[in-house]
Scaffold this motif. Structure first.
Motif, PDB file in Angstrom:
ATOM      1  N   SER A 129      10.931  -1.069  -4.236  1.00 22.35           N
ATOM      2  CA  SER A 129       9.916  -0.524  -5.130  1.00 22.35           C
ATOM      3  C   SER A 129       8.997  -1.634  -5.654  1.00 22.35           C
ATOM      4  CB  SER A 129      10.616   0.203  -6.286  1.00 22.35           C
ATOM      5  OG  SER A 129       9.681   0.901  -7.032  1.00 22.35           O
ATOM      6  N   ALA A 130       9.580  -2.777  -5.989  1.00 26.53           N
ATOM      7  CA  ALA A 130       8.775  -3.907  -6.481  1.00 26.53           C
ATOM      8  C   ALA A 130       7.821  -4.395  -5.386  1.00 26.53           C
ATOM      9  CB  ALA A 130       9.692  -5.045  -6.927  1.00 26.53           C
ATOM     10  N   LEU A 131       8.319  -4.471  -4.148  1.00 27.38           N
ATOM     11  CA  LEU A 131       7.467  -4.915  -3.033  1.00 27.38           C
ATOM     12  C   LEU A 131       6.288  -3.954  -2.845  1.00 27.38           C
ATOM     13  CD1 LEU A 131      10.262  -6.002  -0.541  1.00 27.38           C
ATOM     14  CD2 LEU A 131       8.367  -7.470  -1.251  1.00 27.38           C
ATOM     15  N   LEU A 132       6.591  -2.663  -2.868  1.00 24.24           N
ATOM     16  CA  LEU A 132       5.532  -1.667  -2.690  1.00 24.24           C
ATOM     17  C   LEU A 132       4.523  -1.731  -3.838  1.00 24.24           C
ATOM     18  CD1 LEU A 132       4.837   0.477  -0.616  1.00 24.24           C
ATOM     19  CD2 LEU A 132       6.299   2.092  -1.841  1.00 24.24           C
ATOM     20  N   GLY A 133       5.036  -1.910  -5.051  1.00 25.95           N
ATOM     21  CA  GLY A 133       4.164  -2.008  -6.219  1.00 25.95           C
ATOM     22  C   GLY A 133       3.214  -3.201  -6.109  1.00 25.95           C
ATOM     23  N   GLU A 134       3.737  -4.324  -5.608  1.00 30.92           N
ATOM     24  CA  GLU A 134       2.884  -5.518  -5.459  1.00 30.92           C
ATOM     25  C   GLU A 134       1.853  -5.324  -4.349  1.00 30.92           C
ATOM     26  OE1 GLU A 134       2.705  -8.250  -7.470  1.00 30.92           O
ATOM     27  OE2 GLU A 134       4.077  -7.125  -8.723  1.00 30.92           O
ATOM     28  N   CYS A 135       2.239  -4.616  -3.270  1.00 27.65           N
ATOM     29  CA  CYS A 135       1.254  -4.272  -2.211  1.00 27.65           C
ATOM     30  C   CYS A 135       0.104  -3.506  -2.843  1.00 27.65           C
ATOM     31  CB  CYS A 135       1.873  -3.340  -1.156  1.00 27.65           C
ATOM     32  SG  CYS A 135       2.849  -4.144   0.094  1.00 27.65           S
ATOM     33  N   GLU A 136       0.459  -2.535  -3.670  1.00 28.38           N
ATOM     34  CA  GLU A 136      -0.571  -1.679  -4.276  1.00 28.38           C
ATOM     35  C   GLU A 136      -1.479  -2.478  -5.210  1.00 28.38           C
ATOM     36  OE1 GLU A 136       1.627   1.556  -5.965  1.00 28.38           O
ATOM     37  OE2 GLU A 136       2.146   2.357  -4.004  1.00 28.38           O
ATOM     38  N   LYS A 137      -0.909  -3.475  -5.901  1.00 24.23           N
ATOM     39  CA  LYS A 137      -1.751  -4.311  -6.779  1.00 24.23           C
ATOM     40  C   LYS A 137      -2.791  -5.056  -5.948  1.00 24.23           C
ATOM     41  CE  LYS A 137       1.387  -5.261 -10.566  1.00 24.23           C
ATOM     42  NZ  LYS A 137       2.344  -6.248 -11.067  1.00 24.23           N
ATOM     43  N   ILE A 138      -2.375  -5.542  -4.774  1.00 26.19           N
ATOM     44  CA  ILE A 138      -3.328  -6.253  -3.911  1.00 26.19           C
ATOM     45  C   ILE A 138      -4.370  -5.266  -3.381  1.00 26.19           C
ATOM     46  CG2 ILE A 138      -3.589  -7.541  -1.739  1.00 26.19           C
ATOM     47  CD1 ILE A 138      -0.868  -8.856  -2.363  1.00 26.19           C
ATOM     48  N   PHE A 139      -3.919  -4.091  -2.931  1.00 27.35           N
ATOM     49  CA  PHE A 139      -4.882  -3.065  -2.480  1.00 27.35           C
ATOM     50  C   PHE A 139      -5.907  -2.793  -3.591  1.00 27.35           C
ATOM     51  CE2 PHE A 139      -1.421  -0.851   0.331  1.00 27.35           C
ATOM     52  CZ  PHE A 139      -1.599  -1.795   1.321  1.00 27.35           C
ATOM     53  N   GLU A 140      -5.388  -2.606  -4.799  1.00 26.33           N
ATOM     54  CA  GLU A 140      -6.245  -2.265  -5.936  1.00 26.33           C
ATOM     55  C   GLU A 140      -7.259  -3.380  -6.192  1.00 26.33           C
ATOM     56  OE1 GLU A 140      -3.828  -1.289  -9.323  1.00 26.33           O
ATOM     57  OE2 GLU A 140      -5.591  -0.904 -10.563  1.00 26.33           O
ATOM     58  N   SER A 141      -6.770  -4.628  -6.113  1.00 23.01           N
ATOM     59  CA  SER A 141      -7.663  -5.767  -6.377  1.00 23.01           C
ATOM     60  C   SER A 141      -8.765  -5.860  -5.330  1.00 23.01           C
ATOM     61  CB  SER A 141      -6.862  -7.070  -6.435  1.00 23.01           C
ATOM     62  OG  SER A 141      -6.460  -7.435  -5.129  1.00 23.01           O
ATOM     63  N   GLN A 142      -8.536  -5.267  -4.154  1.00 27.37           N
ATOM     64  CA  GLN A 142      -9.549  -5.283  -3.092  1.00 27.37           C
ATOM     65  C   GLN A 142     -10.430  -4.023  -3.138  1.00 27.37           C
ATOM     66  OE1 GLN A 142      -9.876  -8.033  -0.974  1.00 27.37           O
ATOM     67  NE2 GLN A 142      -8.414  -8.824  -2.468  1.00 27.37           N
ATOM     68  N   GLY A 143     -10.219  -3.185  -4.146  1.00 24.68           N
ATOM     69  CA  GLY A 143     -11.042  -1.982  -4.297  1.00 24.68           C
ATOM     70  C   GLY A 143     -10.665  -0.860  -3.350  1.00 24.68           C
ATOM     71  N   LEU A 144      -9.443  -0.909  -2.790  1.00 25.62           N
ATOM     72  CA  LEU A 144      -9.024   0.137  -1.844  1.00 25.62           C
ATOM     73  C   LEU A 144      -8.588   1.375  -2.625  1.00 25.62           C
ATOM     74  CD1 LEU A 144      -7.061  -2.081   0.707  1.00 25.62           C
ATOM     75  CD2 LEU A 144      -9.514  -1.660   0.516  1.00 25.62           C
ATOM     76  N   LYS A 145      -8.939   2.538  -2.097  1.00 22.95           N
ATOM     77  CA  LYS A 145      -8.773   3.783  -2.855  1.00 22.95           C
ATOM     78  C   LYS A 145      -7.704   4.708  -2.283  1.00 22.95           C
ATOM     79  CE  LYS A 145     -12.220   2.825  -5.565  1.00 22.95           C
ATOM     80  NZ  LYS A 145     -11.870   2.236  -6.855  1.00 22.95           N
ATOM     81  N   LYS A 146      -7.242   4.409  -1.077  1.00 21.61           N
ATOM     82  CA  LYS A 146      -6.236   5.287  -0.469  1.00 21.61           C
ATOM     83  C   LYS A 146      -5.202   4.411   0.229  1.00 21.61           C
ATOM     84  CE  LYS A 146      -7.286   8.383   2.961  1.00 21.61           C
ATOM     85  NZ  LYS A 146      -7.998   9.606   3.394  1.00 21.61           N
ATOM     86  N   TYR A 147      -3.932   4.690  -0.044  1.00 25.47           N
ATOM     87  CA  TYR A 147      -2.864   3.916   0.572  1.00 25.47           C
ATOM     88  C   TYR A 147      -2.072   4.855   1.481  1.00 25.47           C
ATOM     89  CZ  TYR A 147      -3.864   1.592  -3.917  1.00 25.47           C
ATOM     90  OH  TYR A 147      -4.478   1.041  -5.013  1.00 25.47           O
ATOM     91  N   SER A 148      -1.735   4.401   2.667  1.00 25.46           N
ATOM     92  CA  SER A 148      -1.040   5.296   3.575  1.00 25.46           C
ATOM     93  C   SER A 148       0.043   4.561   4.353  1.00 25.46           C
ATOM     94  CB  SER A 148      -2.033   5.942   4.546  1.00 25.46           C
ATOM     95  OG  SER A 148      -2.535   4.966   5.430  1.00 25.46           O
ATOM     96  N   LEU A 149       0.875   5.337   5.016  1.00 19.96           N
ATOM     97  CA  LEU A 149       1.949   4.764   5.833  1.00 19.96           C
ATOM     98  C   LEU A 149       2.523   5.850   6.734  1.00 19.96           C
ATOM     99  CD1 LEU A 149       4.858   5.877   4.447  1.00 19.96           C
ATOM    100  CD2 LEU A 149       4.060   4.357   2.662  1.00 19.96           C
ATOM    101  N   GLU A 150       3.227   5.413   7.764  1.00 20.07           N
ATOM    102  CA  GLU A 150       4.010   6.336   8.577  1.00 20.07           C
ATOM    103  C   GLU A 150       5.478   5.975   8.394  1.00 20.07           C
ATOM    104  OE1 GLU A 150       1.554   4.481  10.490  1.00 20.07           O
ATOM    105  OE2 GLU A 150       0.041   6.042  10.181  1.00 20.07           O
ATOM    106  N   VAL A 151       6.319   6.997   8.393  1.00 21.97           N
ATOM    107  CA  VAL A 151       7.753   6.753   8.229  1.00 21.97           C
ATOM    108  C   VAL A 151       8.528   7.724   9.115  1.00 21.97           C
ATOM    109  CG1 VAL A 151       7.861   8.256   6.165  1.00 21.97           C
ATOM    110  CG2 VAL A 151       9.638   6.549   6.531  1.00 21.97           C
TER     111      VAL A 151
END
Ligand SMILES: CC(C)(COP(=O)(O)OP(=O)(O)OC[C@H]1O[C@@H](n2cnc3c(N)ncnc32)[C@H](O)[C@@H]1OP(=O)(O)O)[C@@H](O)C(=O)NCCC(=O)NCCS
Length: 154
Positions: free
Chosen positions: A84-106
Motif C-alpha cells: 500500500s505504501a509503494l502504491l501510495g508513493e507511485c500515486e504521489k509521483i503521478f500527481e506531481s506530474q499532473g497525471l489524472k488517471k491511474y491504471s493497471l492490469e491484474v
C-alpha cells in the motif's frame, strides 16, 4: 522507507522479481529501462539496507495517465502495509506530474493484488481475455483523480 530506485539497486530489484514472479520476472534490461527512462520509474521499499518490495510505473504526459506495471513485496514482509505504501508513493509521483488517471492490469486470480488495488480506490473497469496467455485473464483497473484529456471527447 520508500524511495526511488537507481542503478545501484538493480541486483536487489532482480531478487524481488525472482522471488515474487519466478519465470514471469522482468529482465535486467527491462529493470534498467524503467530506471533510466524519463517516463518511467521504480520505487524500492527498504527495511534497513535491504530491498523488501518494489513498484514499477510508466507515465504518459500526452494522455495524462500513470500506469502501475507491478507491485511486489517479499513474502515475509507482506500484510504490513508495504504494498500500500509503494502504491501510495507511485500515486504521489503521478500527481506531481499532473497525471489524472491511474491504471493497471491484474490477473483475475490474484486476490491479494486485487485486494490491495481495491483498498486504494482502483475499480475494475473491464476484463482482458488471455492477457497473460491462453486462459489467463486480466482485470483492467482504474482510479481517476480528475478529468483527463482523453475523456474530453465523446
Ligand atoms: C500484492 C502484494 C504486492 C500486496 O503487498 P502487501 O505488502 O502484502 O500489501 P499491504 O500489506 O499493503 O495490504 C494492502 C491491502 O491489501 C489487502 N490485503 C493484503 N494482504 C491481505 C490478506 N492476506 N488477506 C486479505 N487482504 C489482504 C488489504 O485490503 C490491505 O489493506 P488494509 O491493510 O488497509 O486492510 C503482495 O501480496 C505481493 O507481492 N504479491 C506477489 C506479487 C504480485 O502478485 N504482485 C501484483 C501483481 S504485479
Amino acid at each position: 522507507m520508500v524511495r526511488l530506485a537507481d542503478e545501484d539497486d538493480i541486483a536487489g530489484l532482480l531478487e524481488i522479481e525472482e522471488k515474487c514472479f519466478g519465470k514471469e520476472k522482468f529482465s535486467p534490461e527491462t529493470i534498467r529501462a524503467f530506471i533510466e527512462r524519463d517516463d518511467a520509474f521504480i520505487l524500492a521499499a527498504l527495511e534497513g539496507d535491504v530491498i523488501v518490495g518494489s513498484a514499477m510505473a510508466l507515465m504518459s504526459d500526452l494522455v495524462k495517465q500513470g500506469k502501475v506495471a507491478s507491485v511486489a513485496v517479499l513474502k515475509d514482509f507482506r500484510g504490513k502495509g508495504v504494498g500500500s505504501a509503494l502504491l501510495g508513493e507511485c500515486e504521489k509521483i503521478f500527481e506531481s506530474q499532473g497525471l489524472k488517471k491511474y491504471s493497471l492490469e491484474v490477473d483475475t486470480m490474484n486476490e491479494l493484488a486485487i485486494a490491495l488495488y481495491s483498498s486504494r480506490g482502483y475499480e475494475i473497469k473491464g476484463m482482458l481475455r488471455d492477457f497473460y496467455g491462453f486462459g489467463r485473464n486480466a482485470y483492467y483497473m482504474e482510479k481517476k483523480v480528475g478529468p483527463s484529456p482523453m475523456d474530453v471527447r465523446g
